[in-house]
Design a protein around this motif. Structure first.
Motif, short mmCIF file in Angstrom:
data_model
loop_
_atom_site.label_atom_id
_atom_site.label_comp_id
_atom_site.label_asym_id
_atom_site.label_seq_id
_atom_site.Cartn_x
_atom_site.Cartn_y
_atom_site.Cartn_z
N ASP A 64 3.40 22.46 -11.86
CA ASP A 64 3.19 23.69 -12.62
C ASP A 64 2.16 23.50 -13.73
OD1 ASP A 64 5.07 24.98 -11.06
OD2 ASP A 64 6.63 25.01 -12.60
N THR A 65 2.27 22.39 -14.45
CA THR A 65 1.38 22.12 -15.58
C THR A 65 -0.07 21.98 -15.13
OG1 THR A 65 3.17 21.08 -16.82
CG2 THR A 65 0.93 20.51 -17.48
N TYR A 66 -0.27 21.29 -14.01
CA TYR A 66 -1.63 21.07 -13.52
C TYR A 66 -2.16 22.24 -12.69
CZ TYR A 66 -0.95 16.07 -14.66
OH TYR A 66 -0.73 14.87 -15.28
N GLY A 67 -1.31 23.20 -12.37
CA GLY A 67 -1.73 24.31 -11.53
C GLY A 67 -1.88 23.92 -10.07
N VAL A 68 -1.05 22.98 -9.63
CA VAL A 68 -1.06 22.51 -8.25
C VAL A 68 0.10 23.16 -7.51
CG1 VAL A 68 -0.76 20.47 -6.77
CG2 VAL A 68 -2.11 20.30 -8.88
N ASP A 69 -0.18 23.78 -6.39
CA ASP A 69 0.88 24.41 -5.58
C ASP A 69 1.86 23.33 -5.12
OD1 ASP A 69 2.08 26.58 -3.91
OD2 ASP A 69 1.42 25.22 -2.32
N VAL A 70 3.12 23.50 -5.48
CA VAL A 70 4.12 22.48 -5.20
C VAL A 70 4.34 22.28 -3.70
CG1 VAL A 70 6.19 23.97 -5.36
CG2 VAL A 70 6.35 21.55 -5.96
N ILE A 71 4.28 23.34 -2.92
CA ILE A 71 4.48 23.22 -1.47
C ILE A 71 3.32 22.45 -0.84
CG2 ILE A 71 4.77 24.46 0.70
CD1 ILE A 71 6.09 26.73 -0.97
N SER A 72 2.10 22.77 -1.24
CA SER A 72 0.93 22.06 -0.71
C SER A 72 0.96 20.59 -1.10
CB SER A 72 -0.36 22.70 -1.22
OG SER A 72 -0.46 24.03 -0.79
N PHE A 73 1.30 20.31 -2.38
CA PHE A 73 1.38 18.92 -2.83
C PHE A 73 2.44 18.17 -2.02
CE2 PHE A 73 3.57 15.68 -5.32
CZ PHE A 73 2.53 14.78 -5.50
N ALA A 74 3.60 18.78 -1.86
CA ALA A 74 4.69 18.11 -1.14
C ALA A 74 4.33 17.85 0.32
CB ALA A 74 5.96 18.96 -1.22
N THR A 75 3.73 18.83 0.96
CA THR A 75 3.37 18.67 2.37
C THR A 75 2.30 17.59 2.54
OG1 THR A 75 3.92 20.98 2.79
CG2 THR A 75 2.51 19.90 4.41
N THR A 76 1.31 17.60 1.67
CA THR A 76 0.26 16.57 1.73
C THR A 76 0.84 15.19 1.45
OG1 THR A 76 -1.43 18.16 1.06
CG2 THR A 76 -1.94 15.83 0.74
N THR A 77 1.69 15.08 0.45
CA THR A 77 2.28 13.79 0.09
C THR A 77 3.19 13.28 1.20
OG1 THR A 77 2.14 14.39 -2.25
CG2 THR A 77 3.62 12.57 -1.67
N ALA A 78 3.96 14.17 1.83
CA ALA A 78 4.82 13.76 2.94
C ALA A 78 3.98 13.24 4.11
CB ALA A 78 5.70 14.92 3.38
N PHE A 79 2.87 13.92 4.39
CA PHE A 79 1.96 13.46 5.44
C PHE A 79 1.41 12.07 5.11
CE2 PHE A 79 -2.55 13.06 6.66
CZ PHE A 79 -2.42 13.02 8.03
N ILE A 80 0.97 11.89 3.87
CA ILE A 80 0.44 10.60 3.44
C ILE A 80 1.51 9.52 3.55
CG2 ILE A 80 -0.36 9.31 1.41
CD1 ILE A 80 -1.84 11.94 0.57
N MET A 81 2.72 9.85 3.14
CA MET A 81 3.81 8.87 3.19
C MET A 81 4.13 8.46 4.63
SD MET A 81 6.36 10.13 0.16
CE MET A 81 6.09 9.57 -1.53
N GLU A 82 4.10 9.42 5.54
CA GLU A 82 4.34 9.05 6.94
C GLU A 82 3.22 8.16 7.46
OE1 GLU A 82 5.74 10.79 11.23
OE2 GLU A 82 5.54 12.19 9.56
N CYS A 83 2.00 8.47 7.09
CA CYS A 83 0.87 7.62 7.49
C CYS A 83 1.00 6.23 6.87
CB CYS A 83 -0.46 8.26 7.07
SG CYS A 83 -0.89 9.73 8.02
N TYR A 84 1.42 6.16 5.63
CA TYR A 84 1.58 4.87 4.95
C TYR A 84 2.66 4.04 5.64
CZ TYR A 84 2.04 1.51 1.12
OH TYR A 84 2.07 0.36 0.37
N GLU A 85 3.79 4.67 5.95
CA GLU A 85 4.89 3.94 6.58
C GLU A 85 4.56 3.50 8.01
OE1 GLU A 85 8.78 5.62 6.18
OE2 GLU A 85 8.80 5.18 4.03
#
Length: 193
Positions: A112-133
């Protein structure tokens, strides 16, 4: 809805195997109770009609007063966190494997503070985490971030980097579509995976 807003469906979605867990690989998790609406009811302090519209009969918007972030520019300061709503808890909670209410609230606050859409951030981070694992990317590529499911500190640092436009966060901020291309072209990822 009046007591906790849309977060009231976290455990319902888990029960029906519909909760996004670990990049949507699963629909429920044994640790969901740690981020259930009952947990957030204890954290939400503004149990009054919300400021969205005073006449609203649902009054679903909630907030947690006096939350103290562990990281970032507001580290150690009392802040107000708007939410969390279901999409937040399901996104920066179960979908990235952070079954920690303080982690969910801090990720919620900084999105919220940075103006980043939480759903987009979560989806991107989940994708990155799956790639990392799955060893598509590693610590060398992420600049030392260990982006495995459940690592709230790495997720927070990724978010801070995105907001500052630096490090691996700058690349992550491009979104899943571009990340897929980068991972394939620069790191030899299998596009079918």
């Amino acid at each position: 809805m009046r007591k906790i807003g849309t977060a009231n469906i976290i455990e319902v979605m888990d029960e029906y195997d519909l909760l996004p867990v670990h990049n949507f690989k699963f629909g429920s998790h044994e640790d969901t109770y740690k981020i259930s609406s009952e947990v957030f009811k204890k954290k939400v302090t503004q149990n009054v009609p919300d400021g969205c519209w005073y006449g609203c009969s649902m009054s679903c918007a909630k907030a947690a007063d006096d939350f103290i972030p562990e990281t970032g520019p507001y580290k150690g300061q009392k802040v107000i966190v708007d939410g969390p709503e279901y999409e937040t808890a399901g996104g920066v909670g179960s979908n990235i494997g952070v079954f920690c209410p303080k982690g969910v609230l801090e990720l919620n606050f900084y999105c919220d503070t940075y103006g980043v859409d939480v759903i987009s951030f979560a989806t991107t981070t989940a994708f990155i985490m799956e790639c990392y694992e799955n060893n598509i990317i590693n610590k060398e590529i992420t600049g030392g971030l260990e982006l495995y499911f459940g690592n709230k500190y790495a997720a927070l640092e990724l978010l801070h980097q995105m907001a500052r436009g630096e490090g691996f966060g700058k690349i992550a901020g491009l979104g899943v579509r571009r990340l897929k291309k980068i991972f394939e072209e620069e790191y030899g990822a299998d596009r079918d995976f």
